[in-house]
Write an enzyme that holds these catalytic residues in place. Sequence first.
Site, PDB file in Angstrom:
ATOM      1  N   LYS A 114       0.819  -1.216   0.000  1.00 46.05           N
ATOM      2  CA  LYS A 114       0.000   0.000   0.000  1.00 46.05           C
ATOM      3  C   LYS A 114       0.847   1.258   0.000  1.00 46.05           C
ATOM      4  O   LYS A 114       0.465   2.266  -0.588  1.00 46.05           O
ATOM      5  CB  LYS A 114      -0.956   0.002   1.200  1.00 46.05           C
ATOM      6  CG  LYS A 114      -2.078  -0.992   1.038  1.00 46.05           C
ATOM      7  CD  LYS A 114      -3.254  -0.644   1.923  1.00 46.05           C
ATOM      8  CE  LYS A 114      -4.409  -1.591   1.659  1.00 46.05           C
ATOM      9  NZ  LYS A 114      -5.491  -1.455   2.607  1.00 46.05           N
ATOM     10  N   LYS A 207      -4.627 -10.095  -7.267  1.00 43.53           N
ATOM     11  CA  LYS A 207      -5.809 -10.213  -6.411  1.00 43.53           C
ATOM     12  C   LYS A 207      -6.921  -9.280  -6.877  1.00 43.53           C
ATOM     13  O   LYS A 207      -6.634  -8.159  -7.307  1.00 43.53           O
ATOM     14  CB  LYS A 207      -5.376  -9.834  -4.985  1.00 43.53           C
ATOM     15  CG  LYS A 207      -6.300 -10.228  -3.898  1.00 43.53           C
ATOM     16  CD  LYS A 207      -5.721  -9.830  -2.546  1.00 43.53           C
ATOM     17  CE  LYS A 207      -5.644  -8.323  -2.404  1.00 43.53           C
ATOM     18  NZ  LYS A 207      -5.269  -7.858  -1.068  1.00 43.53           N
ATOM     19  N   LYS A 210     -10.343  -3.553  -4.525  1.00 42.92           N
ATOM     20  CA  LYS A 210     -11.159  -2.341  -4.626  1.00 42.92           C
ATOM     21  C   LYS A 210     -10.428  -1.250  -5.393  1.00 42.92           C
ATOM     22  O   LYS A 210     -11.043  -0.364  -5.963  1.00 42.92           O
ATOM     23  CB  LYS A 210     -11.425  -1.797  -3.216  1.00 42.92           C
ATOM     24  CG  LYS A 210     -12.317  -2.642  -2.361  1.00 42.92           C
ATOM     25  CD  LYS A 210     -12.338  -2.140  -0.924  1.00 42.92           C
ATOM     26  CE  LYS A 210     -13.142  -3.075  -0.041  1.00 42.92           C
ATOM     27  NZ  LYS A 210     -13.060  -2.788   1.381  1.00 42.92           N
TER      28      LYS A 210
END
Length: 346
Positions: A114, A207, A210
């Site tokens: 992230k 993956k 969102k």
Amino acid sequence: MTAKELVFSGVQPTGNLHLGNYLGAIVNFVKLQDTHDCIYCVVDLHAITMWQDPAELTKATREVAAAFIAAGIDPRTHIVFNQSQVSAHAELAWVFNCVARLGWLNRMTQFKEKAGKDRENASVGLYAYPSLMAADILVYRATHVPVGEDQKQHLELTRDIAQKFNNDFGDQIRAQGVDSGLFFPMPEPLITGPATRVMSLRDGTKKMSKSDPSDYSRINLSDDADAIAQKVRKAKTDPEPLPSEEKGLETRPEADNLVGIYAALSGRAKADVLREFGGGQFSNFKSSLVDLAVDKLGPIGAEMKRLTADPGYVDGVLSDGAARARVLADATVNAVKDIVGFVRAK
Ligand code: TYM
């Protein structure tokens, strides 16, 4: 159910709830209601570790709560609330920040992903995220945590924090009357089902997420039948027909992903799905997958829409859940304060 077993899990209100969240987590949340006391949390404090537009955060919080209810979670028998309404989470997280070691947090792969290359610019909250997650779970002394595969490392850290707290304060814990010295339990991750890691529809090695810029990479819980059909039809595949056995999926990530999705949505094993579709062309399989996905997800999307149109109702569910959660969480934090040696009014 043994009296001591308790389930806790959380979902971030960061927009675009997708099929991965549903199959990897929410489906299992629903199942566990029959056998356990369950607490399901919309983790808004976690959401702001990355910038969130405030109005969008409010909307997304109600949307996740609506998804829980639409999927079949009963907020009267169990507890559904948003994290920021129970301040004990943040209080315990601070204590855990002082228990967890920098070296432990430095190993967290989700932070690395992230924060990306611009690590210096990541928020301190993003770095400390796993201690807040440990606090979420341990403030209820939860024993079981249903999550997708990507949360496994955070659960291991939660266990490390629980263990270190129990060790560091063993004498005080025993003085509180907990003879075993195990104030916090070692929570077990429940990573179950054929879809613990749902992959992107555009790239079977990534993956489903969102934050993927391509909306075609995921099926959102709010997608209507047309959108679901289009996304499944456009999903990446390879030219071979489907194999008849699971080992034939090993080197074919996109095929493996779609078969896993079919299996999870239909409640069947992958091997069983391949017995039906093996040897056939993808186009037929995809048509069946569209029908199945629309059949299973359509009613959930419609119910989410109905519920989010009535924010007063959803907010009522969240504040009622928070009031019940607060009683449990405050009791733990008070005990922790005594264990640590903080002076408090009694
Ligand atoms: P979050 O909000 O990213 O995701 C919510 C749940 O969905 C699962 N999930 C997936 N499962 C399968 N395939 C995927 N592609 C996929 N993407 C997401 C996640 O594993 C998760 O179970 N840190 C957590 C939220 C959290 C939490 C907690 C969870 C905060 N505190 C305490 C459990 C207990 C998160 O970011 O999940």
